[in-house]
Design a protein around this motif. Structure first.
Motif, mmCIF file in Angstrom:
data_model
loop_
_atom_site.group_PDB
_atom_site.id
_atom_site.type_symbol
_atom_site.label_atom_id
_atom_site.label_comp_id
_atom_site.label_asym_id
_atom_site.label_seq_id
_atom_site.Cartn_x
_atom_site.Cartn_y
_atom_site.Cartn_z
ATOM 1 N N ARG A 1 -66.812 26.297 -0.303
ATOM 2 C CA ARG A 1 -66.549 27.677 0.095
ATOM 3 C C ARG A 1 -67.499 28.093 1.213
ATOM 4 N N ALA B 1 -63.504 37.108 -4.248
ATOM 5 C CA ALA B 1 -64.589 36.143 -4.083
ATOM 6 C C ALA B 1 -65.615 36.633 -3.068
ATOM 7 N N ASP C 1 -59.819 34.439 -4.094
ATOM 8 C CA ASP C 1 -59.756 32.999 -4.340
ATOM 9 C C ASP C 1 -58.326 32.619 -4.715
ATOM 10 N N GLU D 1 -70.543 37.686 -0.470
ATOM 11 C CA GLU D 1 -69.880 37.034 -1.592
ATOM 12 C C GLU D 1 -70.215 37.735 -2.901
#
Length: 157
Positions: free
Chosen positions: A25, A125, A119, A51
């Motif tokens: 990610r 996310a 996500d 995040e």
């Protein structure tokens, strides 16, 4: 001369090409922030991601970005990024100084767009945060382009 919509489609394809098969990610988000900044230059004064902190699910923590120092942590519901995280909706702000609870990570920022990043399971996310030193730097065309890019980031293989 290319239109803004064409620029977004071009950078979307570039990002998709680079992140194809990438499982990290961090690598995906870093690639997107870099390529967006490269495409749009100084208009994108700060380009990056906050995040969701897995240890504090109502807190955003700075992730990959391009630009000056960012805030390290932002609670859901606070500032433009926190509003996007809390509502799950893109925040398009022409004048950040008029936004209730705005967090001034860099006082040179005058307008901002923040787009939720989901996500593969549809769970928040991260948020993509882009600031500009110009007032009213972003519009619905930017929103559509960035939402399309963010829709791909953690869902394409």
């Amino acid at each position: 001369m290319t239109t803004k919509a064409e620029q977004y489609e071009d950078v979307r394809k570039q990002i998709a090409s680079v992140i194809a098969g990438e499982t990290s990610r961090t690598a995906r988000l870093a690639t997107a922030s870099c390529l967006l900044r490269e495409m749009f230059g100084e208009r994108f004064f700060w380009t990056g991601f906050y995040e969701v902190d897995p240890n504090q699910p109502d807190m955003l923590v700075v992730g990959p970005y391009q630009g000056t120092m960012g805030c390290l942590r932002i609670p859901f519901g606070k500032g433009v990024c926190g509003a996007a995280a809390a509502t799950g909706e893109t925040q398009l702000v022409e004048d950040v100084h008029a936004f209730p609870g705005h967090i001034a990570c860099d006082s040179r920022s005058n307008s901002e767009i923040v787009v939720p990043v989901l996500d593969a399971a549809g769970k928040l996310a991260a948020v993509l945060d882009i600031d500009s030193t110009e007032f009213g730097a972003f519009n619905v065309e930017d929103q559509a382009g960035l939402e399309a890019i963010c829709g791909d980031l953690l869902t394409i293989a």
